[in-house]
Motif scaffolding. Structure first.
Motif, PDB file in Angstrom:
ATOM      1  N   PHE A  43       0.869  -1.180  -0.071  1.00  0.00           N
ATOM      2  CA  PHE A  43       0.033  -0.032  -0.112  1.00  0.00           C
ATOM      3  C   PHE A  43       0.747   1.555   0.057  1.00  0.00           C
ATOM      4  O   PHE A  43       0.656   2.316  -0.810  1.00  0.00           O
ATOM      5  N   ILE A  44       1.822   1.354   1.061  1.00  0.00           N
ATOM      6  CA  ILE A  44       2.641   2.391   1.153  1.00  0.00           C
ATOM      7  C   ILE A  44       3.522   2.825  -0.443  1.00  0.00           C
ATOM      8  O   ILE A  44       3.783   3.918  -0.558  1.00  0.00           O
ATOM      9  N   THR A  45       3.786   1.605  -0.876  1.00  0.00           N
ATOM     10  CA  THR A  45       4.936   2.070  -2.120  1.00  0.00           C
ATOM     11  C   THR A  45       4.217   2.068  -3.303  1.00  0.00           C
ATOM     12  O   THR A  45       4.420   3.076  -4.233  1.00  0.00           O
ATOM     13  N   GLU A  46       2.816   1.794  -3.485  1.00  0.00           N
ATOM     14  CA  GLU A  46       2.064   2.351  -4.583  1.00  0.00           C
ATOM     15  C   GLU A  46       1.127   3.228  -4.529  1.00  0.00           C
ATOM     16  O   GLU A  46       0.802   3.812  -5.607  1.00  0.00           O
ATOM     17  N   ILE A  47       1.035   3.791  -3.192  1.00  0.00           N
ATOM     18  CA  ILE A  47       0.168   4.916  -3.109  1.00  0.00           C
ATOM     19  C   ILE A  47       0.694   6.101  -3.973  1.00  0.00           C
ATOM     20  O   ILE A  47      -0.269   6.984  -4.449  1.00  0.00           O
ATOM     21  N   SER A  48       1.856   6.201  -3.981  1.00  0.00           N
ATOM     22  CA  SER A  48       2.261   7.483  -4.760  1.00  0.00           C
ATOM     23  C   SER A  48       2.466   7.386  -6.202  1.00  0.00           C
ATOM     24  O   SER A  48       3.117   8.133  -7.105  1.00  0.00           O
ATOM     25  N   SER A  49       2.515   6.093  -6.473  1.00  0.00           N
ATOM     26  CA  SER A  49       2.976   5.790  -7.947  1.00  0.00           C
ATOM     27  C   SER A  49       2.137   6.498  -9.005  1.00  0.00           C
ATOM     28  O   SER A  49       2.638   6.591 -10.022  1.00  0.00           O
ATOM     29  N   PRO A  50       0.850   6.354  -8.947  1.00  0.00           N
ATOM     30  CA  PRO A  50       0.142   7.101  -9.952  1.00  0.00           C
ATOM     31  C   PRO A  50       0.556   8.621 -10.142  1.00  0.00           C
ATOM     32  O   PRO A  50       0.467   9.131 -11.343  1.00  0.00           O
ATOM     33  N   LEU A  51       0.900   9.292  -9.073  1.00  0.00           N
ATOM     34  CA  LEU A  51       1.342  10.604  -9.344  1.00  0.00           C
ATOM     35  C   LEU A  51       2.754  10.601  -9.961  1.00  0.00           C
ATOM     36  O   LEU A  51       3.281  11.494 -10.775  1.00  0.00           O
ATOM     37  N   LEU A  52       3.541   9.557  -9.690  1.00  0.00           N
ATOM     38  CA  LEU A  52       4.883   9.556 -10.176  1.00  0.00           C
ATOM     39  C   LEU A  52       4.731   9.351 -11.849  1.00  0.00           C
ATOM     40  O   LEU A  52       5.664  10.041 -12.525  1.00  0.00           O
ATOM     41  N   HIS A  53       3.913   8.474 -12.117  1.00  0.00           N
ATOM     42  CA  HIS A  53       3.865   8.186 -13.616  1.00  0.00           C
ATOM     43  C   HIS A  53       3.067   9.519 -14.239  1.00  0.00           C
ATOM     44  O   HIS A  53       3.251   9.874 -15.492  1.00  0.00           O
ATOM     45  N   LEU A  54       1.982   9.988 -13.623  1.00  0.00           N
ATOM     46  CA  LEU A  54       1.315  11.125 -14.104  1.00  0.00           C
ATOM     47  C   LEU A  54       2.213  12.141 -14.586  1.00  0.00           C
ATOM     48  O   LEU A  54       2.264  12.982 -15.657  1.00  0.00           O
ATOM     49  N   ARG A  55       3.355  12.684 -13.696  1.00  0.00           N
ATOM     50  CA  ARG A  55       4.450  13.820 -13.757  1.00  0.00           C
ATOM     51  C   ARG A  55       5.122  13.366 -15.114  1.00  0.00           C
ATOM     52  O   ARG A  55       5.378  14.415 -15.856  1.00  0.00           O
ATOM     53  N   GLU A  56       5.659  12.207 -15.409  1.00  0.00           N
ATOM     54  CA  GLU A  56       6.226  11.637 -16.557  1.00  0.00           C
ATOM     55  C   GLU A  56       5.160  11.657 -17.789  1.00  0.00           C
ATOM     56  O   GLU A  56       5.734  12.250 -19.031  1.00  0.00           O
ATOM     57  N   MET A  57       4.028  11.435 -17.689  1.00  0.00           N
ATOM     58  CA  MET A  57       2.895  11.297 -18.791  1.00  0.00           C
ATOM     59  C   MET A  57       2.666  12.798 -19.390  1.00  0.00           C
ATOM     60  O   MET A  57       2.418  13.066 -20.526  1.00  0.00           O
ATOM     61  N   LEU A  58       2.618  13.632 -18.525  1.00  0.00           N
ATOM     62  CA  LEU A  58       2.154  15.014 -18.688  1.00  0.00           C
ATOM     63  C   LEU A  58       3.314  15.635 -19.770  1.00  0.00           C
ATOM     64  O   LEU A  58       2.887  16.436 -20.826  1.00  0.00           O
ATOM     65  N   LYS A  59       4.533  15.096 -19.649  1.00  0.00           N
ATOM     66  CA  LYS A  59       5.574  15.802 -20.295  1.00  0.00           C
ATOM     67  C   LYS A  59       5.432  15.164 -21.850  1.00  0.00           C
ATOM     68  O   LYS A  59       5.771  15.807 -22.767  1.00  0.00           O
ATOM     69  N   GLU A  60       4.742  14.090 -21.939  1.00  0.00           N
ATOM     70  CA  GLU A  60       4.731  13.489 -23.468  1.00  0.00           C
ATOM     71  C   GLU A  60       3.251  14.045 -24.141  1.00  0.00           C
ATOM     72  O   GLU A  60       3.338  14.341 -25.293  1.00  0.00           O
ATOM     73  N   PHE A  61       2.383  14.765 -23.145  1.00  0.00           N
ATOM     74  CA  PHE A  61       1.472  15.803 -23.575  1.00  0.00           C
ATOM     75  C   PHE A  61       1.905  17.041 -23.857  1.00  0.00           C
ATOM     76  O   PHE A  61       1.141  17.807 -24.488  1.00  0.00           O
ATOM     77  N   GLY A  62       3.262  17.428 -23.799  1.00  0.00           N
ATOM     78  CA  GLY A  62       3.639  18.635 -23.924  1.00  0.00           C
ATOM     79  C   GLY A  62       3.377  19.659 -22.882  1.00  0.00           C
ATOM     80  O   GLY A  62       3.929  20.749 -23.012  1.00  0.00           O
ATOM     81  N   VAL A  63       3.168  19.282 -21.865  1.00  0.00           N
ATOM     82  CA  VAL A  63       3.057  19.911 -20.502  1.00  0.00           C
ATOM     83  C   VAL A  63       4.275  19.785 -19.719  1.00  0.00           C
ATOM     84  O   VAL A  63       4.245  19.169 -18.896  1.00  0.00           O
TER      85      VAL A  63
END
Length: 247
Positions: free
Chosen positions: A143-163
């Protein structure tokens, strides 16, 4: 006691069941990746893998919550046998780790920190499933290792959208850093202490320590990242020449 009795009384949980869960999970995560690649053909390999990683993070947190028997004490009982629900949650994550390690290898991502992360996770979860012990601690760790993972991936995926370099990027970075720090450096050391001091096989204790060391390493890197991002947001001082001209 409910978790202990559930694990002891369920005759269906054995080695072949666990292998079947893990094998099915590997097929599931691999199929999800292929579907994402088909749905987003113009997106990069890394983007599609992060989309699957986000799916896993959400699923892992949900399965961890569903495995709790008593919410008045969610991290109970400690040093006990694993329940079937805990083992299924761990099997789903073990399957994901095997899939993700293969994905990174196929993409040429053989960084040392990434390899150590996969190795520690696979061996640690595999040992927990093999011994069928410390399910509560391992699911809490999940739980504690995965709770922050969506935000980790979101910050990288935003870059691919040019944000890039926007207030949204900064917000996601700060939220990720706070969630990661509270979970892994606040609750994480306590779970590591409980695992190391309990009567568990040495392999489980070693993997718990290794995972906490990996978390500490990433914590330091995240602190540097946040400091850099906040520094970029500070307004630059007005040059003396322009200040004199303005006066």
């Amino acid at each position: 006691m409910a978790t202990v009795s559930a694990a002891m009384e369920d005759p269906g949980v054995n080695g072949s069941n666990v292998v079947s869960w893990v094998a099915s999970g590997i097929v599931l995560w691999s199929t999800a990746f292929l579907l994402v690649r088909a749905l987003f053909p113009k997106r990069s390999y890394d983007f599609c893998n992060r989309a699957v990683s986000t799916m896993h993070a959400v699923a892992a947190v949900c399965l961890a919550c569903l495995s709790v028997d008593d919410w008045s004490c969610p991290v109970c009982p400690l040093a006990a046998a694993s329940s079937p629900r805990q083992m299924k949650a761990l099997a789903a994550t073990l399957a994901y780790m095997v899939y993700d390690a293969a994905c990174c290898h196929l993409n040429g991502d053989m960084r040392l920190d990434n390899t150590v992360h996969h190795l520690v996770s696979i061996v640690g979860i595999g040992a927990g499933l093999a011994y069928q012990r410390c399910g509560t601690e391992m699911v809490a760790c999940l739980f504690i290792t995965e709770i922050s993972s969506p935000l980790l991936h979101l910050r990288e995926m935003l870059k691919e959208f040019g944000v890039r370099d926007t207030d949204l990027n900064l917000l996601v970075d700060v939220l990720f850093a706070v969630t990661f720090s509270v979970a892994r450096m606040g609750v994480g050391p306590y779970l590591t202490y409980v695992t190391v001091t309990a009567d568990y096989p040495i392999l489980i204790k070693a993997m718990a320590t290794g995972l906490q060391l990996v978390s500490a390493y990433w914590f330091l890197r995240i602190l540097r990242m946040v400091r850099y991002k906040l520094g970029k947001k500070k307004p630059l001082p007005t040059p003396p020449g322009k200040l004199a001209a303005a006066n």
